[in-house]
Motif scaffolding. Structure first.
Motif, short mmCIF file in Angstrom:
data_model
loop_
_atom_site.label_atom_id
_atom_site.label_comp_id
_atom_site.label_asym_id
_atom_site.label_seq_id
_atom_site.Cartn_x
_atom_site.Cartn_y
_atom_site.Cartn_z
N GLY A 240 -26.52 4.82 -31.65
CA GLY A 240 -25.62 5.34 -32.70
C GLY A 240 -26.25 5.12 -34.06
N GLN A 241 -25.52 4.52 -34.96
CA GLN A 241 -26.05 4.18 -36.28
C GLN A 241 -26.75 2.82 -36.25
OE1 GLN A 241 -26.07 6.27 -38.99
NE2 GLN A 241 -25.29 7.72 -37.46
N SER A 242 -26.27 1.92 -35.39
CA SER A 242 -26.84 0.58 -35.31
C SER A 242 -26.28 -0.13 -34.10
CB SER A 242 -26.49 -0.22 -36.59
OG SER A 242 -26.90 -1.55 -36.48
N VAL A 278 -38.36 0.85 -27.91
CA VAL A 278 -39.66 0.79 -28.58
C VAL A 278 -40.24 2.19 -28.73
CG1 VAL A 278 -42.03 -0.05 -28.38
CG2 VAL A 278 -40.12 -1.56 -27.79
N TYR A 279 -40.08 3.02 -27.71
CA TYR A 279 -40.56 4.40 -27.78
C TYR A 279 -39.87 5.15 -28.93
CZ TYR A 279 -41.13 9.31 -26.38
OH TYR A 279 -41.39 10.67 -26.36
N LEU A 280 -38.57 5.01 -29.03
CA LEU A 280 -37.82 5.66 -30.10
C LEU A 280 -38.25 5.15 -31.48
CD1 LEU A 280 -34.32 5.68 -28.40
CD2 LEU A 280 -35.59 7.72 -29.11
N ALA A 281 -38.55 3.85 -31.56
CA ALA A 281 -39.03 3.30 -32.82
C ALA A 281 -40.39 3.88 -33.19
CB ALA A 281 -39.10 1.77 -32.73
N ILE A 286 -35.64 5.36 -34.79
CA ILE A 286 -34.90 4.14 -35.05
C ILE A 286 -35.87 3.09 -35.56
CG2 ILE A 286 -33.15 4.63 -33.29
CD1 ILE A 286 -34.52 2.59 -31.46
N THR A 287 -35.35 1.99 -36.04
CA THR A 287 -36.22 0.91 -36.49
C THR A 287 -35.57 -0.43 -36.15
OG1 THR A 287 -37.45 0.02 -38.38
CG2 THR A 287 -35.22 0.78 -38.82
N PRO A 288 -36.34 -1.44 -35.75
CA PRO A 288 -35.77 -2.77 -35.51
C PRO A 288 -35.53 -3.48 -36.84
CG PRO A 288 -38.12 -2.80 -35.07
CD PRO A 288 -37.77 -1.38 -35.40
N HIS A 289 -34.40 -4.13 -36.95
CA HIS A 289 -34.05 -4.80 -38.20
C HIS A 289 -33.37 -6.13 -37.88
CE1 HIS A 289 -32.95 -5.26 -42.40
NE2 HIS A 289 -31.68 -5.46 -42.06
N VAL A 290 -33.90 -7.20 -38.44
CA VAL A 290 -33.34 -8.52 -38.21
C VAL A 290 -32.64 -8.99 -39.48
CG1 VAL A 290 -33.82 -10.93 -37.63
CG2 VAL A 290 -35.11 -9.10 -36.51
N GLU A 291 -31.38 -9.36 -39.33
CA GLU A 291 -30.62 -9.86 -40.47
C GLU A 291 -29.70 -10.98 -40.00
OE1 GLU A 291 -27.59 -8.27 -43.99
OE2 GLU A 291 -28.54 -6.87 -42.62
N GLN A 292 -29.80 -12.12 -40.65
CA GLN A 292 -28.98 -13.30 -40.33
C GLN A 292 -29.08 -13.66 -38.84
OE1 GLN A 292 -25.05 -12.38 -41.87
NE2 GLN A 292 -25.62 -13.07 -43.92
N GLY A 293 -30.30 -13.59 -38.33
CA GLY A 293 -30.55 -14.01 -36.95
C GLY A 293 -30.19 -13.01 -35.88
N VAL A 294 -29.84 -11.78 -36.25
CA VAL A 294 -29.45 -10.77 -35.27
C VAL A 294 -30.41 -9.59 -35.35
CG1 VAL A 294 -27.65 -9.17 -34.51
CG2 VAL A 294 -27.02 -11.43 -35.43
N ARG A 296 -31.06 -5.83 -34.67
CA ARG A 296 -30.33 -4.57 -34.48
C ARG A 296 -31.33 -3.41 -34.55
NH1 ARG A 296 -24.97 -5.64 -34.56
NH2 ARG A 296 -24.52 -3.41 -34.39
N TRP A 297 -31.05 -2.40 -33.75
CA TRP A 297 -31.83 -1.15 -33.81
C TRP A 297 -31.02 -0.19 -34.68
CZ3 TRP A 297 -36.58 -1.34 -31.57
CH2 TRP A 297 -36.82 -2.38 -30.67
N VAL A 298 -31.65 0.28 -35.73
CA VAL A 298 -30.95 1.06 -36.74
C VAL A 298 -31.50 2.47 -36.79
CG1 VAL A 298 -30.34 1.21 -39.20
CG2 VAL A 298 -30.55 -1.04 -38.08
N LYS A 299 -30.62 3.45 -36.78
CA LYS A 299 -31.03 4.85 -36.86
C LYS A 299 -31.68 5.12 -38.20
CE LYS A 299 -29.31 9.60 -36.40
NZ LYS A 299 -28.10 10.43 -36.17
N ARG A 300 -32.84 5.79 -38.17
CA ARG A 300 -33.53 6.12 -39.40
C ARG A 300 -32.90 7.36 -40.03
NH1 ARG A 300 -38.85 3.61 -39.76
NH2 ARG A 300 -39.35 5.16 -41.36
#
Length: 301
Positions: A240-242, A278-281, A286-294, A296-300
């Motif tokens: 989805g979005q994240s 990983v393929y989608l990234a 999408i892109t992997p994003h780490v924030e406050q220890g979590v 998340r895969w985030v839609k570009r």
């Protein structure tokens, strides 16, 4: 040839949960292509070799998933033959704990996944080879052609002899795709490349590691590509979005006819879904994003 099913004058395969191939010369010297999943499978192979009057001189493993080399330990003790294994994969044959360990994210794996499905007995490795278009294995009087079809595993070979290609898990039979829905893969992009590569190889019959041999490799490739693309679409929809990896896994498996019911099937499915993420990234969707220890895969956008 007893239980062996002939494919060409000097090639045959033993059908089962994993297809074991054999190539042989006019004197009965034989090389196995993979060995099945365990000691019992090895016994079946030994009896079939003896019934056909074939003398085993080597085992060639296509990759290091336990169901493809689990018979090595028994057969090597029975026949005292050398094992040929692909580069990188040979380490897993020697140290089988590596498979459940990497599937469990690198941590010491729980006992529930240290089983014969993910961890065969250690196998000796006498020769290490690198799959490639100019690669051949000279074993006795037999000259085997080795093609790189990595993707399902980190390194995987398809073995060609006469008019037959033992394609290992570069593709799956129709019945296998219907049963498992999302085929296991380590690297989606390379798995897709391997499928395309199969269509360029000069063989008349292709034997998958699981399923029936085919003379229509283009149709088989189309079926496998469609299954992979459906899985990628499901994973992208789940993001989805994240979303976290676990949220994506839950979303995708909830839609399966047969979702995972054990830790073994779960870690295999999770690894495959992660490969799609990983393929989608890498496709910049999408892109992997780490924030406050979590993570998340985030839609570009």
């Amino acid at each position: 040839m007893s239980k062996w099913r002939m494919l060409s004058p000097h090639t045959a395969y033993l059908p089962g949960g994993v297809n074991v191939g054999v190539v042989f010369d006019d004197r009965g010297n034989a090389v196995l292509i993979d060995s099945g999943g365990d000691k019992q499978y090895g016994r079946t192979v030994r009896k079939a070799l003896n019934a056909a009057g074939l003398r085993l001189i080597a085992i060639v493993n296509t990759h290091a998933h336990a169901d493809h080399y689990g018979g090595n330990d028994y057969l090597c003790r029975q026949f005292d033959v050398p094992v040929w294994a692909p580069t990188f994969e040979e380490a897993i044959l020697r140290y089988p704990l590596l498979e459940p360990m990497y599937l469990f994210g690198g941590a010491s794996p729980p006992d529930e996944i240290c089983n014969k499905w993910l961890m065969a007995k250690p196998s000796p490795v006498a020769h290490v080879y690198t799959p490639g278009e100019s690669s051949t294995l000279e074993i006795g009087s037999l000259r085997l052609h080795v093609h790189d079809v990595s993707g399902h595993a980190a390194v995987q070979a398809a073995i060609g002899f006469e008019t037959v290609c033992f394609a290992a898990d570069a593709f799956f039979g129709t019945e296998i795709l219907e049963k498992y829905e999302i085929p296991f893969a380590h690297d989606i992009e390379r798995q897709l490349d391997a499928l395309d590569h199969l269509c360029t190889l000069p063989y008349e019959r292709f034997v998958p590691g699981h399923g029936n041999p085919t003379e229509d490799i283009e149709h088989a490739v189309a079926e496998n590509r469609a299954a992979i693309e459906r899985a990628t679409a499901r994973v992208l929809d789940a993001v989805g979005q994240s979303a976290t990896t676990d949220e994506v896994v839950h979303h995708v498996t909830a839609l399966l006819t047969h979702p995972p019911t054990s830790l073994t099937t779960y870690v295999l499915m999770r690894a495959t879904i992660t490969a799609h993420l990983v393929y989608l990234a890498r496709q910049r969707l999408i892109t992997p994003h780490v924030e406050q220890g979590v993570l998340r895969w985030v839609k570009r956008t």
